[in-house]
Design a protein around this motif. Structure first.
Motif, PDB file in Angstrom:
ATOM      1  N   LEU A   1       0.838  -1.318  -0.193  1.00 11.43           N
ATOM      2  CA  LEU A   1       0.040   0.213   0.002  1.00 11.43           C
ATOM      3  C   LEU A   1       0.883   1.140  -0.083  1.00 11.43           C
ATOM      4  N   ARG A   2       0.665   1.826  -0.848  1.00 12.67           N
ATOM      5  CA  ARG A   2       1.240   3.354  -0.854  1.00 12.67           C
ATOM      6  C   ARG A   2       0.134   4.537  -0.308  1.00 12.67           C
ATOM      7  N   ASP A   3       0.647   4.958   0.791  1.00 12.38           N
ATOM      8  CA  ASP A   3      -0.160   6.065   1.408  1.00 12.38           C
ATOM      9  C   ASP A   3       0.563   7.408   1.969  1.00 12.38           C
ATOM     10  N   ASP A   4       0.520   8.440   1.329  1.00 15.10           N
ATOM     11  CA  ASP A   4       1.113   9.408   1.283  1.00 15.10           C
ATOM     12  C   ASP A   4       0.279  10.715   1.919  1.00 15.10           C
ATOM     13  N   THR A   5      -1.053  10.277   2.093  1.00 15.64           N
ATOM     14  CA  THR A   5      -2.028  11.065   2.763  1.00 15.64           C
ATOM     15  C   THR A   5      -2.071  11.215   4.303  1.00 15.64           C
ATOM     16  N   ARG A   6      -1.995  12.471   4.552  1.00 19.12           N
ATOM     17  CA  ARG A   6      -2.019  12.591   6.135  1.00 19.12           C
ATOM     18  C   ARG A   6      -3.492  12.545   6.577  1.00 19.12           C
TER      19      ARG A   6
ATOM     20  N   ALA B   1      -4.729  30.592  35.991  1.00 15.79           N
ATOM     21  CA  ALA B   1      -4.116  30.604  34.739  1.00 15.79           C
ATOM     22  C   ALA B   1      -4.674  29.387  33.636  1.00 15.79           C
ATOM     23  N   GLU B   2      -5.376  28.260  34.097  1.00 19.11           N
ATOM     24  CA  GLU B   2      -6.062  27.525  33.326  1.00 19.11           C
ATOM     25  C   GLU B   2      -7.143  27.800  33.008  1.00 19.11           C
ATOM     26  N   GLU B   3      -8.017  28.990  33.154  1.00 21.46           N
ATOM     27  CA  GLU B   3      -9.114  29.375  33.207  1.00 21.46           C
ATOM     28  C   GLU B   3      -9.149  30.293  31.855  1.00 21.46           C
ATOM     29  N   GLY B   4     -10.133  30.248  30.941  1.00 20.38           N
ATOM     30  CA  GLY B   4     -10.088  31.021  29.730  1.00 20.38           C
ATOM     31  C   GLY B   4      -9.798  30.045  28.535  1.00 20.38           C
ATOM     32  N   LEU B   5      -9.259  30.723  27.458  1.00 20.43           N
ATOM     33  CA  LEU B   5      -9.346  30.178  26.062  1.00 20.43           C
ATOM     34  C   LEU B   5      -8.203  29.163  26.092  1.00 20.43           C
ATOM     35  N   ASN B   6      -8.195  27.827  26.134  1.00 16.92           N
ATOM     36  CA  ASN B   6      -7.043  26.966  25.873  1.00 16.92           C
ATOM     37  C   ASN B   6      -7.082  26.245  24.663  1.00 16.92           C
ATOM     38  N   THR B   7      -5.798  25.908  24.314  1.00 20.33           N
ATOM     39  CA  THR B   7      -5.397  25.218  22.999  1.00 20.33           C
ATOM     40  C   THR B   7      -5.153  23.771  23.413  1.00 20.33           C
ATOM     41  N   LEU B   8      -5.686  22.869  22.495  1.00 22.64           N
ATOM     42  CA  LEU B   8      -5.385  21.446  22.535  1.00 22.64           C
ATOM     43  C   LEU B   8      -4.223  20.998  21.482  1.00 22.64           C
ATOM     44  N   VAL B   9      -3.350  20.266  21.971  1.00 23.99           N
ATOM     45  CA  VAL B   9      -2.184  19.981  21.081  1.00 23.99           C
ATOM     46  C   VAL B   9      -2.039  18.244  21.179  1.00 23.99           C
ATOM     47  N   ILE B  10      -1.678  17.899  19.681  1.00 20.90           N
ATOM     48  CA  ILE B  10      -1.603  16.326  19.678  1.00 20.90           C
ATOM     49  C   ILE B  10      -0.341  16.367  19.059  1.00 20.90           C
ATOM     50  N   THR B  11       0.461  15.328  19.528  1.00 19.71           N
ATOM     51  CA  THR B  11       1.694  14.944  19.051  1.00 19.71           C
ATOM     52  C   THR B  11       2.188  13.489  19.108  1.00 19.71           C
ATOM     53  N   GLU B  12       3.165  13.072  18.492  1.00 15.43           N
ATOM     54  CA  GLU B  12       3.374  11.492  18.451  1.00 15.43           C
ATOM     55  C   GLU B  12       2.507  10.699  17.998  1.00 15.43           C
ATOM     56  N   VAL B  13       1.770  10.976  16.889  1.00 17.57           N
ATOM     57  CA  VAL B  13       0.735  10.286  16.463  1.00 17.57           C
ATOM     58  C   VAL B  13       0.727  10.178  14.842  1.00 17.57           C
ATOM     59  N   THR B  14       0.588   8.760  14.281  1.00 17.44           N
ATOM     60  CA  THR B  14       0.821   8.665  12.786  1.00 17.44           C
ATOM     61  C   THR B  14      -0.132   7.579  12.352  1.00 17.44           C
ATOM     62  N   ASP B  15      -0.480   7.666  11.088  1.00 21.24           N
ATOM     63  CA  ASP B  15      -1.363   6.472  10.667  1.00 21.24           C
ATOM     64  C   ASP B  15      -0.291   5.158  10.233  1.00 21.24           C
ATOM     65  N   ARG B  16      -0.827   4.347   9.748  1.00 18.91           N
ATOM     66  CA  ARG B  16      -0.145   3.004   9.791  1.00 18.91           C
ATOM     67  C   ARG B  16       1.177   3.141   9.102  1.00 18.91           C
ATOM     68  N   CYS B  17       1.253   4.133   8.031  1.00 19.62           N
ATOM     69  CA  CYS B  17       2.163   4.133   7.078  1.00 19.62           C
ATOM     70  C   CYS B  17       3.103   5.188   7.304  1.00 19.62           C
ATOM     71  N   GLY B  18       2.953   5.902   8.596  1.00 20.06           N
ATOM     72  CA  GLY B  18       3.727   6.709   9.255  1.00 20.06           C
ATOM     73  C   GLY B  18       3.510   8.203   8.785  1.00 20.06           C
ATOM     74  N   ASN B  19       2.405   8.468   8.278  1.00 16.41           N
ATOM     75  CA  ASN B  19       2.026   9.935   7.965  1.00 16.41           C
ATOM     76  C   ASN B  19       1.620  10.765   9.084  1.00 16.41           C
ATOM     77  N   PRO B  20       1.807  11.902   9.455  1.00 13.93           N
ATOM     78  CA  PRO B  20       1.641  12.590  10.665  1.00 13.93           C
ATOM     79  C   PRO B  20       0.170  13.275  10.318  1.00 13.93           C
TER      80      PRO B  20
END
Length: 205
Positions: free
Chosen positions: A10-15, A86-105
């Motif tokens: 399988l070639r998969d280069d789609t994130r 400091a945690e009250e108000g507008l927060n931003t959720l961040v995700i890292t260290e996750v890829t699909d089965r072919c390694g695409n982030p």
């Protein structure tokens, strides 16, 4: 001749993309749940690193969770970590260290190779009622209205806004009556429909 051997590749280069569900939102309870639904099968040998905060690098609180299948990851963060203003108000959720089965982030705007996924509000400060008034302190017929002014400007910035107003009377109705605020607002001045109150003195709260 020998029969040829075959194999599939399988070639998969789609994130992949992801949809994030947050409950409750705005966040005000003792814990907040996050569900990540990915657009394709992911590499599930390790959990993604999911954090959020008000300022970069958005790592004030880490969300602990696990995979349930290869496209859904769910986690929870206890709001004991959010008691600091400091945690009250507008927060931003961040995700890292996750890829699909072919390694695409993940496909999205990045911050230092982290995926900026979503903004949401944490608001643990209750709104305050600045005044409750009636047209007159003595009536001979039905008193139809109560004027209420309230604000939600303290604590979270931005705040989640006032969604409902509840009232009751010492002389009936003694159970809380609910009126929706539409659209939600941080500062409101509304008229509550009390219909006909019974004869006698009423303390409205």
């Amino acid at each position: 001749p020998l029969s040829p051997a075959t194999a599939e590749v399988l070639r998969d280069d789609t994130r992949p993309t992801v949809n994030v569900q947050i409950s409750p939102e705005p966040a005000s309870a003792t814990s907040v749940s996050f569900t990540l639904v990915f657009s394709e099968a992911m590499a599930t040998a390790a959990s993604p690193v999911v954090t959020f905060g008000r300022t970069a690098p958005y790592q004030n609180v880490q969300v602990i969770g696990s995979w349930s299948g290869d496209t859904v990851w769910a986690g929870t963060a206890a709001t004991v970590h959010m008691l600091n203003d400091a945690e009250e108000g507008l927060n931003t959720l961040v995700i890292t260290e996750v890829t699909d089965r072919c390694g695409n982030p993940l496909s999205a705007t990045t911050y230092n190779d982290k995926y900026l996924i979503r903004e949401f509000i944490i608001d643990k400060t209750a709104p305050s009622v600045s005044s409750v008034s009636v047209p007159t302190d003595c009536v001979t017929t039905c008193m139809p209205v109560i004027e209420v002014q309230a604000n939600d400007t303290q604590g979270a910035s931005p705040s989640s806004g006032i969604i409902i107003v509840q009232w009751r009377s010492s002389n009936g109705p003694t159970t809380w009556q609910t009126q929706q605020v539409s659209p939600p607002s941080t500062n409101i001045s509304i008229t509550l429909d009390t219909a006909c109150l019974t004869e006698g003195t009423h303390i409205i709260e």
